[in-house]
Write a protein that holds these residues in place. Structure first.
Motif, PDB file in Angstrom:
ATOM      1  N   UNK A 276      -6.701  -0.809  -1.900  1.00  0.00           N
ATOM      2  CA  UNK A 276      -7.354  -1.673  -2.889  1.00  0.00           C
ATOM      3  C   UNK A 276      -8.322  -2.593  -2.145  1.00  0.00           C
ATOM      4  N   UNK A 277      -9.586  -2.660  -2.622  1.00  0.00           N
ATOM      5  CA  UNK A 277     -10.608  -3.268  -1.766  1.00  0.00           C
ATOM      6  C   UNK A 277     -11.546  -4.253  -2.463  1.00  0.00           C
ATOM      7  N   UNK A 278     -11.230  -4.659  -3.707  1.00  0.00           N
ATOM      8  CA  UNK A 278     -12.171  -5.535  -4.413  1.00  0.00           C
ATOM      9  C   UNK A 278     -11.492  -6.847  -4.826  1.00  0.00           C
ATOM     10  N   UNK A 279     -10.399  -7.219  -4.143  1.00  0.00           N
ATOM     11  CA  UNK A 279      -9.835  -8.536  -4.376  1.00  0.00           C
ATOM     12  C   UNK A 279      -8.345  -8.611  -4.618  1.00  0.00           C
ATOM     13  N   UNK A 280      -7.715  -7.521  -5.022  1.00  0.00           N
ATOM     14  CA  UNK A 280      -6.281  -7.561  -5.334  1.00  0.00           C
ATOM     15  C   UNK A 280      -5.446  -8.025  -4.147  1.00  0.00           C
ATOM     16  N   UNK A 281      -5.670  -7.444  -2.987  1.00  0.00           N
ATOM     17  CA  UNK A 281      -4.826  -7.747  -1.830  1.00  0.00           C
ATOM     18  C   UNK A 281      -5.105  -9.132  -1.261  1.00  0.00           C
ATOM     19  N   UNK A 282      -6.224  -9.719  -1.638  1.00  0.00           N
ATOM     20  CA  UNK A 282      -6.567 -11.052  -1.162  1.00  0.00           C
ATOM     21  C   UNK A 282      -6.112 -12.139  -2.133  1.00  0.00           C
ATOM     22  N   UNK A 283      -6.180 -11.866  -3.436  1.00  0.00           N
ATOM     23  CA  UNK A 283      -5.856 -12.900  -4.426  1.00  0.00           C
ATOM     24  C   UNK A 283      -4.417 -12.818  -4.939  1.00  0.00           C
ATOM     25  N   UNK A 284      -3.866 -11.623  -5.040  1.00  0.00           N
ATOM     26  CA  UNK A 284      -2.530 -11.483  -5.604  1.00  0.00           C
ATOM     27  C   UNK A 284      -1.468 -12.229  -4.789  1.00  0.00           C
ATOM     28  N   UNK A 285      -1.550 -12.236  -3.438  1.00  0.00           N
ATOM     29  CA  UNK A 285      -0.549 -12.998  -2.688  1.00  0.00           C
ATOM     30  C   UNK A 285      -0.619 -14.503  -2.936  1.00  0.00           C
ATOM     31  N   UNK A 286      -1.705 -14.995  -3.509  1.00  0.00           N
ATOM     32  CA  UNK A 286      -1.798 -16.412  -3.872  1.00  0.00           C
ATOM     33  C   UNK A 286      -1.140 -16.684  -5.222  1.00  0.00           C
ATOM     34  N   UNK A 287      -0.807 -15.614  -5.954  1.00  0.00           N
ATOM     35  CA  UNK A 287      -0.316 -15.753  -7.323  1.00  0.00           C
ATOM     36  C   UNK A 287       1.158 -15.399  -7.473  1.00  0.00           C
ATOM     37  N   UNK A 288       1.708 -14.620  -6.542  1.00  0.00           N
ATOM     38  CA  UNK A 288       3.089 -14.169  -6.668  1.00  0.00           C
ATOM     39  C   UNK A 288       3.666 -13.898  -5.283  1.00  0.00           C
ATOM     40  N   UNK A 289       4.983 -13.699  -5.156  1.00  0.00           N
ATOM     41  CA  UNK A 289       5.597 -13.554  -3.835  1.00  0.00           C
ATOM     42  C   UNK A 289       5.010 -12.397  -3.024  1.00  0.00           C
ATOM     43  N   UNK A 290       4.795 -12.661  -1.746  1.00  0.00           N
ATOM     44  CA  UNK A 290       4.167 -11.681  -0.864  1.00  0.00           C
ATOM     45  C   UNK A 290       4.970 -10.388  -0.783  1.00  0.00           C
ATOM     46  N   UNK A 291       6.275 -10.478  -0.732  1.00  0.00           N
ATOM     47  CA  UNK A 291       7.086  -9.267  -0.624  1.00  0.00           C
ATOM     48  C   UNK A 291       6.899  -8.366  -1.844  1.00  0.00           C
ATOM     49  N   UNK A 292       6.738  -8.961  -3.017  1.00  0.00           N
ATOM     50  CA  UNK A 292       6.512  -8.164  -4.231  1.00  0.00           C
ATOM     51  C   UNK A 292       5.127  -7.533  -4.190  1.00  0.00           C
ATOM     52  N   UNK A 293       4.135  -8.288  -3.722  1.00  0.00           N
ATOM     53  CA  UNK A 293       2.786  -7.725  -3.583  1.00  0.00           C
ATOM     54  C   UNK A 293       2.828  -6.505  -2.668  1.00  0.00           C
ATOM     55  N   UNK A 294       3.538  -6.623  -1.560  1.00  0.00           N
ATOM     56  CA  UNK A 294       3.636  -5.491  -0.633  1.00  0.00           C
ATOM     57  C   UNK A 294       4.312  -4.295  -1.295  1.00  0.00           C
ATOM     58  N   UNK A 295       5.378  -4.553  -2.031  1.00  0.00           N
ATOM     59  CA  UNK A 295       6.083  -3.471  -2.738  1.00  0.00           C
ATOM     60  C   UNK A 295       5.131  -2.737  -3.684  1.00  0.00           C
ATOM     61  N   UNK A 296       4.380  -3.489  -4.467  1.00  0.00           N
ATOM     62  CA  UNK A 296       3.465  -2.870  -5.430  1.00  0.00           C
ATOM     63  C   UNK A 296       2.310  -2.167  -4.734  1.00  0.00           C
ATOM     64  N   UNK A 297       1.797  -2.777  -3.668  1.00  0.00           N
ATOM     65  CA  UNK A 297       0.643  -2.206  -2.974  1.00  0.00           C
ATOM     66  C   UNK A 297       0.996  -0.949  -2.192  1.00  0.00           C
ATOM     67  N   UNK A 298       2.222  -0.905  -1.668  1.00  0.00           N
ATOM     68  CA  UNK A 298       2.648   0.260  -0.883  1.00  0.00           C
ATOM     69  C   UNK A 298       3.097   1.422  -1.755  1.00  0.00           C
ATOM     70  N   UNK A 299       3.669   1.127  -2.928  1.00  0.00           N
ATOM     71  CA  UNK A 299       4.266   2.178  -3.750  1.00  0.00           C
ATOM     72  C   UNK A 299       3.410   2.606  -4.926  1.00  0.00           C
ATOM     73  N   UNK A 300       2.531   1.740  -5.400  1.00  0.00           N
ATOM     74  CA  UNK A 300       1.765   2.034  -6.610  1.00  0.00           C
ATOM     75  C   UNK A 300       2.611   1.979  -7.866  1.00  0.00           C
ATOM     76  N   UNK A 301       3.766   1.305  -7.797  1.00  0.00           N
ATOM     77  CA  UNK A 301       4.623   1.180  -8.972  1.00  0.00           C
ATOM     78  C   UNK A 301       3.979   0.276 -10.032  1.00  0.00           C
ATOM     79  N   UNK A 302       4.461   0.411 -11.255  1.00  0.00           N
ATOM     80  CA  UNK A 302       3.998  -0.435 -12.351  1.00  0.00           C
ATOM     81  C   UNK A 302       4.823  -1.715 -12.415  1.00  0.00           C
ATOM     82  N   UNK A 303       4.134  -2.806 -12.684  1.00  0.00           N
ATOM     83  CA  UNK A 303       4.780  -4.098 -12.881  1.00  0.00           C
ATOM     84  C   UNK A 303       4.654  -4.465 -14.354  1.00  0.00           C
TER      85      UNK A 303
END
Length: 281
Positions: free
Chosen positions: A151-178
């Motif tokens: 993901x290259x247009x802002x998700x990985x930079x802004x999402x960790x400011x909005x929710x727990x980093x470990x959850x961001x990593x889980x979603x970014x690595x797996x592509x699971x639905x939240x």
């Protein structure tokens, strides 16, 4: 502004702008025309200063399925065969990122009303907003990893400011639905509503409340909150002093208090229209 093909834009007497993604037959996917029109709309709203809050909603089953797949098939050239081509990828992405950064830098708050899928590039977009409301059927997906890319247009930079980093990593690595409920619990979504219409209504109501405040005080608040997100408390307090000194208005405070006492709508000066140096004279 030229006629829009991907959006419908309205501006009410309440100073609330409402931008609606309007390609439900294509799940409101993002192609070059989408980016160009969004950039034009946001630039105009920023210059005019008339809108005091912006609501962005969508049509159809899904808020947006993200980047249009045919875009990767030729509309955007991603040349990985030479250093020159790879360098051009950097400049292309910088240009795309700048469009969503316009949301963050817009002089008024941006509120999203999200239904169904908010996928890939749509997550990039909504994370640049101020407030996110969602319907119960909404879900978020960092889809890029599912199609072999980052993901290259802002998700990985802004999402960790909005929710727990470990959850961001889980979603970014797996592509699971939240899902919407968990997104609210984690802080990504402000509130969840039973239906899409209720979500849009809530977003518009919030926008009207914001639009009733002094526009320059809302501008200053947005500046301060965004700055504090990326700086230390000490630096942010110093910036706050400069900011408050620049925009303080005794007249606005008196009008706000008088309006509350008189139980009437307050009247405030709009933001100034912006003109570039080349447009002067």
């Amino acid at each position: 502004m030229n006629t829009l093909t991907c959006f419908h834009l309205s501006l009410g007497a309440d100073h609330v702008a409402h931008l609606v993604l309007d390609r439900p037959e294509a799940m409101n996917t993002m192609h070059p025309t989408f980016w160009r029109e969004l950039d034009e709309v946001l630039a105009q709203l920023h210059r005019d200063g008339t809108a005091r809050a912006l609501v962005i909603s969508s049509t159809g089953k899904h808020f947006s399925a993200g980047m249009s797949l045919e875009t990767f098939a030729g509309a955007i050239q991603m040349d990985d065969q030479s250093p020159e081509g790879r360098a051009a990828i950097f400049d292309l992405l910088t240009d795309m990122q700048a469009t969503f950064t316009r949301l963050e830098n817009l002089r008024c708050p941006v509120i999203f009303a999200i239904q169904g899928g908010c996928i890939g590039g749509a997550v990039d977009m909504v994370t640049a907003g101020c407030i996110r409301y969602a319907s119960a059927d909404a879900f978020f997906c960092i889809q890029e990893i599912n199609i072999g890319m980052v993901a290259d247009v802002g998700t990985l930079q802004r999402l960790p400011k909005l929710m727990p980093l470990a959850v961001v990593k889980e979603l970014a690595y797996t592509g699971r639905r939240l899902g919407a409920a968990r997104a609210q619990a984690l802080g990504l979504v402000n509130e969840v509503f039973d239906s899409h219409q209720a979500t849009v209504d809530a977003a518009l109501q919030c926008a009207r409340e914001i639009a009733a405040k002094p526009p320059v005080a809302i501008w200053g608040t947005k500046q301060a909150v965004t700055y504090a997100r990326d700086h230390s408390v000490e630096d942010s307090l110093r910036q706050m002093g400069w900011l408050q000194g620049a925009i303080w208005s005794n007249a606005h405070v008196r009008e706000a208090i008088a309006a509350m006492k008189d139980k009437r709508a307050a009247q405030f000066t709009p933001l100034s229209e912006l003109k570039g140096f080349s447009e002067q004279g």
